[in-house]
Design an enzyme around this catalytic site. Structure first.
Site, PDB file in Angstrom:
ATOM      1  CG  ASP A  47      -2.038   7.595   0.678  1.00  0.00           C
ATOM      2  OD1 ASP A  47      -1.053   7.810   0.191  1.00  0.00           O
ATOM      3  OD2 ASP A  47      -3.015   6.295  -0.038  1.00  0.00           O
ATOM      4  CG  ASP A  56      -2.877   2.082   6.297  1.00  0.00           C
ATOM      5  OD1 ASP A  56      -2.335   1.935   5.160  1.00  0.00           O
ATOM      6  OD2 ASP A  56      -2.807   2.977   7.253  1.00  0.00           O
ATOM      7  CG  ASP A  89      -1.596   1.178   1.847  1.00  0.00           C
ATOM      8  OD1 ASP A  89      -2.285   1.780   0.234  1.00  0.00           O
ATOM      9  OD2 ASP A  89      -2.269   1.711   2.429  1.00  0.00           O
TER      10      ASP A  89
END
Length: 174
Positions: free
Chosen positions: A9, A129, A7
């Site tokens: 961000d 996250d 990922d």
């Protein structure tokens, strides 16, 4: 070669620093990182949707320390793809692409997947996250600690707190 999905961000790009910066500029509030532990981004910062739709938000995000060096090595050891949701915030599409080109120039355009939903993504390992992206993934899942998930039980996901821990987990020779 194993396929690794990473990922952007909250894993490569420090969007929390951006939220703090924008909130301070807008309202003068300077929240300490510990004050937002356990809160989703929209709970921690009042105008998240405005911030992420502001030109420059994604383009100017700081790089999470250690990510560049570890990603360079991961790129040699794995079939590596950056997969980032970009359709929800239309300005982010171009800015994320530019940001990745600037900070991770060793990645080719074919390794960048800017999408709507990550449910269509498949691979052997996913580093993210957000539980919403990890929970549906069929391979090994690694939860990158950020304030919104810090208090949550990682469940079946393995938790890492920084890029040193990512390297130790995925690069045994590190």
């Amino acid at each position: 070669m194993q396929r690794l999905i990473v990922d952007m961000d909250g894993v490569l790009a420090d969007v929390y620093s951006q939220f703090r910066k924008y909130e301070k500029e807008e309202s003068g509030i300077n929240q300490e990182p510990h004050a937002i532990i356990g809160k989703k981004e929209g709970e921690a910062y009042k105008n998240v949707r405005i911030y992420v739709n502001t030109p420059g938000f994604f383009l100017e995000a700081p790089v999470i320390p250690g990510s560049i060096e570890v990603m360079e090595q991961l790129n040699r050891e794995y079939e590596l793809f950056i997969v980032s949701s970009a359709m929800e915030f239309p300005l982010s599409l171009y800015e994320k692409y530019q940001w990745l080109q600037q900070h991770f120039p060793f990645l080719s355009w074919q390794q960048l997947v800017l999408c709507g939903s990550k449910k269509v993504v498949s691979g052997d390992i996913m580093l993210d996250d957000h539980f919403k992206n990890l929970d549906h993934f069929n391979g090994k899942t690694i939860l990158f600690t950020q304030p919104h998930n810090q208090l949550a039980d990682p469940g079946r996901h393995e938790r890492v707190n920084n890029w040193k821990e990512v390297a130790e987990l995925l690069l045994p020779q590190w």
